[in-house]
Design a protein around this motif. Structure first.
Motif, PDB file in Angstrom:
ATOM      1  N   SER A 203      19.380  51.537  -9.325  1.00  0.00           N
ATOM      2  CA  SER A 203      20.690  51.315  -8.716  1.00  0.00           C
ATOM      3  C   SER A 203      21.324  52.642  -8.315  1.00  0.00           C
ATOM      4  CB  SER A 203      21.595  50.574  -9.694  1.00  0.00           C
ATOM      5  OG  SER A 203      21.782  51.357 -10.867  1.00  0.00           O
ATOM      6  N   GLN A 204      22.403  52.562  -7.552  1.00  0.00           N
ATOM      7  CA  GLN A 204      23.066  53.767  -7.074  1.00  0.00           C
ATOM      8  C   GLN A 204      23.750  54.543  -8.195  1.00  0.00           C
ATOM      9  OE1 GLN A 204      25.626  52.446  -3.918  1.00  0.00           O
ATOM     10  NE2 GLN A 204      23.932  51.977  -2.529  1.00  0.00           N
ATOM     11  N   ASN A 205      23.992  53.887  -9.348  1.00  0.00           N
ATOM     12  CA  ASN A 205      24.572  54.614 -10.484  1.00  0.00           C
ATOM     13  C   ASN A 205      23.516  55.336 -11.317  1.00  0.00           C
ATOM     14  OD1 ASN A 205      23.313  52.606 -11.945  1.00  0.00           O
ATOM     15  ND2 ASN A 205      25.193  51.484 -12.421  1.00  0.00           N
ATOM     16  N   GLY A 206      22.253  55.258 -10.874  1.00  0.00           N
ATOM     17  CA  GLY A 206      21.189  56.011 -11.533  1.00  0.00           C
ATOM     18  C   GLY A 206      20.388  55.232 -12.548  1.00  0.00           C
ATOM     19  N   LYS A 207      20.782  53.990 -12.854  1.00  0.00           N
ATOM     20  CA  LYS A 207      20.059  53.213 -13.851  1.00  0.00           C
ATOM     21  C   LYS A 207      18.759  52.686 -13.257  1.00  0.00           C
ATOM     22  CE  LYS A 207      20.520  49.475 -17.214  1.00  0.00           C
ATOM     23  NZ  LYS A 207      21.420  48.428 -17.772  1.00  0.00           N
ATOM     24  N   LEU A 208      17.652  52.857 -13.987  1.00  0.00           N
ATOM     25  CA  LEU A 208      16.331  52.452 -13.513  1.00  0.00           C
ATOM     26  C   LEU A 208      15.881  51.217 -14.284  1.00  0.00           C
ATOM     27  CD1 LEU A 208      13.874  53.114 -11.697  1.00  0.00           C
ATOM     28  CD2 LEU A 208      12.949  54.414 -13.616  1.00  0.00           C
ATOM     29  N   TYR A 209      15.637  50.120 -13.569  1.00  0.00           N
ATOM     30  CA  TYR A 209      15.170  48.883 -14.172  1.00  0.00           C
ATOM     31  C   TYR A 209      13.657  48.778 -13.971  1.00  0.00           C
ATOM     32  CZ  TYR A 209      20.110  47.432 -13.996  1.00  0.00           C
ATOM     33  OH  TYR A 209      21.469  47.352 -14.138  1.00  0.00           O
ATOM     34  N   SER A 210      12.920  48.585 -15.069  1.00  0.00           N
ATOM     35  CA  SER A 210      11.492  48.313 -14.971  1.00  0.00           C
ATOM     36  C   SER A 210      11.324  46.798 -14.916  1.00  0.00           C
ATOM     37  CB  SER A 210      10.751  48.893 -16.172  1.00  0.00           C
ATOM     38  OG  SER A 210       9.371  48.632 -16.060  1.00  0.00           O
ATOM     39  N   ILE A 211      10.685  46.297 -13.857  1.00  0.00           N
ATOM     40  CA  ILE A 211      10.724  44.873 -13.544  1.00  0.00           C
ATOM     41  C   ILE A 211       9.450  44.160 -14.006  1.00  0.00           C
ATOM     42  CG2 ILE A 211      10.998  43.194 -11.681  1.00  0.00           C
ATOM     43  CD1 ILE A 211      13.463  44.938 -12.292  1.00  0.00           C
ATOM     44  N   LYS A 212       9.651  42.964 -14.559  1.00  0.00           N
ATOM     45  CA  LYS A 212       8.545  42.114 -15.017  1.00  0.00           C
ATOM     46  C   LYS A 212       8.126  41.122 -13.938  1.00  0.00           C
ATOM     47  CE  LYS A 212       7.653  38.529 -18.518  1.00  0.00           C
ATOM     48  NZ  LYS A 212       8.263  37.798 -19.658  1.00  0.00           N
ATOM     49  N   SER A 213       9.092  40.506 -13.249  1.00  0.00           N
ATOM     50  CA  SER A 213       8.768  39.544 -12.192  1.00  0.00           C
ATOM     51  C   SER A 213       9.801  39.642 -11.080  1.00  0.00           C
ATOM     52  CB  SER A 213       8.721  38.113 -12.743  1.00  0.00           C
ATOM     53  OG  SER A 213      10.003  37.710 -13.178  1.00  0.00           O
ATOM     54  N   THR A 214       9.381  39.303  -9.870  1.00  0.00           N
ATOM     55  CA  THR A 214      10.278  39.373  -8.709  1.00  0.00           C
ATOM     56  C   THR A 214      10.064  38.158  -7.814  1.00  0.00           C
ATOM     57  OG1 THR A 214       8.742  40.507  -7.221  1.00  0.00           O
ATOM     58  CG2 THR A 214      10.024  41.874  -8.718  1.00  0.00           C
ATOM     59  N   LYS A 215      11.139  37.818  -7.105  1.00  0.00           N
ATOM     60  CA  LYS A 215      11.079  36.831  -6.036  1.00  0.00           C
ATOM     61  C   LYS A 215      11.914  37.347  -4.867  1.00  0.00           C
ATOM     62  CE  LYS A 215      10.429  32.411  -8.467  1.00  0.00           C
ATOM     63  NZ  LYS A 215      11.039  31.074  -8.728  1.00  0.00           N
ATOM     64  N   MET A 216      11.399  37.170  -3.664  1.00  0.00           N
ATOM     65  CA  MET A 216      12.160  37.442  -2.459  1.00  0.00           C
ATOM     66  C   MET A 216      12.193  36.143  -1.662  1.00  0.00           C
ATOM     67  SD  MET A 216      10.721  41.240  -1.409  1.00  0.00           S
ATOM     68  CE  MET A 216      11.858  41.385  -0.030  1.00  0.00           C
ATOM     69  N   LEU A 217      13.416  35.656  -1.372  1.00  0.00           N
ATOM     70  CA  LEU A 217      13.594  34.363  -0.724  1.00  0.00           C
ATOM     71  C   LEU A 217      14.524  34.510   0.470  1.00  0.00           C
ATOM     72  CD1 LEU A 217      14.331  33.998  -4.102  1.00  0.00           C
ATOM     73  CD2 LEU A 217      13.394  31.761  -3.534  1.00  0.00           C
ATOM     74  N   ILE A 218      14.368  33.602   1.466  1.00  0.00           N
ATOM     75  CA  ILE A 218      15.244  33.607   2.630  1.00  0.00           C
ATOM     76  C   ILE A 218      15.799  32.207   2.839  1.00  0.00           C
ATOM     77  CG2 ILE A 218      14.209  35.577   3.790  1.00  0.00           C
ATOM     78  CD1 ILE A 218      12.530  33.660   5.436  1.00  0.00           C
ATOM     79  N   HIS A 219      16.999  32.162   3.454  1.00  0.00           N
ATOM     80  CA  HIS A 219      17.715  30.903   3.624  1.00  0.00           C
ATOM     81  C   HIS A 219      18.701  31.067   4.768  1.00  0.00           C
ATOM     82  CE1 HIS A 219      20.510  27.608   2.729  1.00  0.00           C
ATOM     83  NE2 HIS A 219      19.526  27.064   2.020  1.00  0.00           N
ATOM     84  N   PRO A 220      18.872  30.043   5.609  1.00  0.00           N
ATOM     85  CA  PRO A 220      19.852  30.174   6.691  1.00  0.00           C
ATOM     86  C   PRO A 220      21.256  30.407   6.155  1.00  0.00           C
ATOM     87  CG  PRO A 220      18.423  28.280   7.048  1.00  0.00           C
ATOM     88  CD  PRO A 220      18.146  28.763   5.671  1.00  0.00           C
ATOM     89  N   THR A 221      22.062  31.160   6.884  1.00  0.00           N
ATOM     90  CA  THR A 221      23.416  31.490   6.419  1.00  0.00           C
ATOM     91  C   THR A 221      24.373  30.318   6.490  1.00  0.00           C
ATOM     92  OG1 THR A 221      23.962  32.251   8.653  1.00  0.00           O
ATOM     93  CG2 THR A 221      23.197  33.910   7.086  1.00  0.00           C
ATOM     94  N   ASP A 222      24.009  29.259   7.175  1.00  0.00           N
ATOM     95  CA  ASP A 222      24.941  28.118   7.291  1.00  0.00           C
ATOM     96  C   ASP A 222      24.910  27.238   6.075  1.00  0.00           C
ATOM     97  OD1 ASP A 222      22.440  27.144   7.591  1.00  0.00           O
ATOM     98  OD2 ASP A 222      22.761  26.158   9.532  1.00  0.00           O
ATOM     99  N   SER A 223      24.104  27.597   5.050  1.00  0.00           N
ATOM    100  CA  SER A 223      24.094  26.868   3.787  1.00  0.00           C
ATOM    101  C   SER A 223      24.531  27.801   2.671  1.00  0.00           C
ATOM    102  CB  SER A 223      22.685  26.328   3.481  1.00  0.00           C
ATOM    103  OG  SER A 223      22.275  25.450   4.505  1.00  0.00           O
ATOM    104  N   GLU A 224      25.098  27.259   1.637  1.00  0.00           N
ATOM    105  CA  GLU A 224      25.619  28.070   0.534  1.00  0.00           C
ATOM    106  C   GLU A 224      24.474  28.595  -0.315  1.00  0.00           C
ATOM    107  OE1 GLU A 224      28.347  25.804  -1.666  1.00  0.00           O
ATOM    108  OE2 GLU A 224      29.840  25.667  -0.082  1.00  0.00           O
ATOM    109  N   SER A 225      24.661  29.803  -0.856  1.00  0.00           N
ATOM    110  CA  SER A 225      23.688  30.373  -1.790  1.00  0.00           C
ATOM    111  C   SER A 225      23.951  29.886  -3.172  1.00  0.00           C
ATOM    112  CB  SER A 225      23.742  31.906  -1.746  1.00  0.00           C
ATOM    113  OG  SER A 225      24.994  32.337  -2.158  1.00  0.00           O
ATOM    114  N   SER A 226      22.977  30.083  -4.058  1.00  0.00           N
ATOM    115  CA  SER A 226      23.119  29.632  -5.447  1.00  0.00           C
ATOM    116  C   SER A 226      22.745  30.764  -6.370  1.00  0.00           C
ATOM    117  CB  SER A 226      22.177  28.441  -5.705  1.00  0.00           C
ATOM    118  OG  SER A 226      20.850  28.790  -5.487  1.00  0.00           O
ATOM    119  N   GLU A 227      23.395  30.840  -7.504  1.00  0.00           N
ATOM    120  CA  GLU A 227      23.113  31.875  -8.489  1.00  0.00           C
ATOM    121  C   GLU A 227      21.994  31.421  -9.394  1.00  0.00           C
ATOM    122  OE1 GLU A 227      26.456  33.393 -10.490  1.00  0.00           O
ATOM    123  OE2 GLU A 227      27.606  33.735  -8.695  1.00  0.00           O
TER     124      GLU A 227
END
Length: 460
Positions: free
Chosen positions: A436-460
């Motif tokens: 992150s921009q504050n300098g904290k480094l996260y070592s990642i176990k799993s990742t997902k990259m997803l795409i969705h049209p902007t005319d629908s709401e996102s979900s957390e």
């Protein structure tokens, strides 16, 4: 040597002197007998000179003998080295011969797999065309059946319609099986390509050694490329009933996560994984979970995709571009660290085509993890064999293809999959990481990259 030369110079002088004395004694008016002792002294001087000359010759012989022994030792060493080099040369030639045989076999297998893939693509295309025709017939019969039911409710469903529905379902299952088979063939092609490339590198190195020995220049060899699998390239058939993305599939009533076929505008049919979340469906473009898939791939593979949709995979830059050019899309990144803490961040984004190296422009929308990717900047995609201008060392040192800016950021979700044992910072930043921009480094176990049209709401 100096002593020898001195005595060689003295001896003629002594002899000349003696001869002059003899001649002078003959010419003298009153010759006197030469003293016997004086002649003995001359002989002693001459004998002493010869003795010293002998010692000098002896020393010279010893030195010469030592030098000859040194020369013989060096010749023996040279003979041994030449023999060792001959053995190594024979081993290299034998190894090269075996490698060439292996390469020939792999090339034959590669051609066989390629032909099988082309045959499967052709069959798949025919099946899809038959499916479309059958679906058109089914719709026509359903319309007729609907009209008959309205007029005569007591009439049961026509047997022909039932058989056609059953046949269409069977065709759907066959198409899914064919798609899985094609994906498996594509994976095998990638493995064959990697093996052939490795053997070609070994042959190239062996050829350089052989050309050095024979003082011959080797002829350069063109790099081999793996044929890409493109579905329905020969005909641009209109698939009116095939959805354009996962959101369309969800809106048609499919609310289960899984593998589906889509056809974006002006594109071919291909499979995607739809991830259903809280009333919407996202198209999954990247997934990392266990390190089973190597992500340090070539530009060609990053362009058209690799991996398995039910495991680790990269969908492909060309497929991603064909989806997002249809409308405005959101990019969602989901991260899970080794403490099983989950994070997410969402961006509005724009993706360029292959002529721009799939240039990415990001603007953060929301999230629960600090932003790490540069905003409002043009990020160009690079791999180890296709480097964007100004980013010549990033893919080599950080591993995997990714979007880079003017510096090599410590954010690469396609990096090497590091287990928790990678404790040092250099090891972490060359793996899957998020700084992150504050300098904290996260070592990642799993990742997902997803795409969705902007005319629908996102979900957390």
């Amino acid at each position: 040597m100096y002593t020898i030369k001195l005595f060689l110079f003295i001896i003629p002088l002594v002899i000349s002197y003696r001869i002059d004395q003899d001649y002078s004694s003959l010419d003298s008016i009153s010759p006197q007998p030469k003293s016997r002792f004086a002649m003995l002294d001359d002989v002693k001087i001459l004998a002493n000179g010869l003795l010293q000359l002998g010692h000098g010759l002896k020393d010279f012989v010893h030195k010469t003998k030592g030098q000859i022994n040194d020369i013989f030792e060096k010749l023996n060493i040279f003979d041994q080295s030449f023999y060792d080099l001959s053995l190594q040369t024979n081993e290299i030639k034998e190894e090269e011969k075996n490698l060439r045989k292996t390469t020939s076999k792999l090339q034959v297998k590669n051609e066989e797999v390629k032909n099988m893939s082309l045959e499967l693509n052709s069959k798949l295309e025919n099946v899809l065309e038959e499916k479309i025709l059958l679906q058109q017939k089914v719709r026509y019969l359903e319309e007729q059946l609907t009209n008959l039911i309205k007029n005569q409710p007591e009439i049961q469903e026509h047997p022909e319609v039932t058989s056609l529905k059953t046949f269409v379902e069977q065709q759907d299952n066959s198409i899914k099986d064919l798609l899985q088979t094609v994906e498996e063939q594509y994976r095998q092609l990638n493995q064959q390509h990697s093996q052939i490339k490795e053997i070609e590198n070994q042959l190239r190195r062996t050829g350089i050694q052989e050309s050095t020995e024979n003082s011959l220049s080797a002829k350069p060899r063109a790099p081999r490329t793996t044929p890409s699998l493109h579905f329905n390239e020969t005909k641009n058939v209109e698939y009116d009933d095939i959805p354009t993305d996962c959101t369309t599939i969800y809106n048609k009533g499919e609310h289960t996560s899984g593998i589906y076929s889509i056809r974006p505008s002006d594109s071919q049919v291909f499979n995607v994984y739809c991830d259903v979340k809280s009333g919407s469906s996202w198209t999954l473009i990247q997934h990392r979970i266990d390190g089973s898939q190597n992500f340090n791939e070539t530009w060609e593979n990053y362009k058209y995709g690799f991996g398995r949709l039910d495991g680790e995979f990269w969908l492909g830059l060309e497929k991603i571009y064909s989806i997002v050019k249809q409308s405005n899309y959101i990019l969602r990144i989901e991260l899970e660290d080794w403490k099983n803490t989950k994070h997410y961040i969402e961006y509005s984004f724009h993706l360029g085509n292959h002529e721009t190296n799939y240039k990415l422009h990001l603007v953060e929308i929301t999230g629960n993890v600090p932003n790490a990717l540069p905003e409002n900047k043009d990020l160009e995609f690079s791999t180890w064999d296709h480097k964007a201008k100004g980013h010549f060392s990033c893919p080599e040192s950080y591993s995997g293809g990714w979007w880079w800016h003017d510096v090599c950021e410590e954010n690469n979700l396609n990096g090497k999959y590091n287990k928790p044992r990678a404790k040092t910072k250099p090891e972490k930043r060359r793996g899957i990481c998020w700084k992150s921009q504050n300098g904290k480094l996260y070592s990642i176990k799993s990742t997902k990259m997803l795409i969705h049209p902007t005319d629908s709401e996102s979900s957390e």
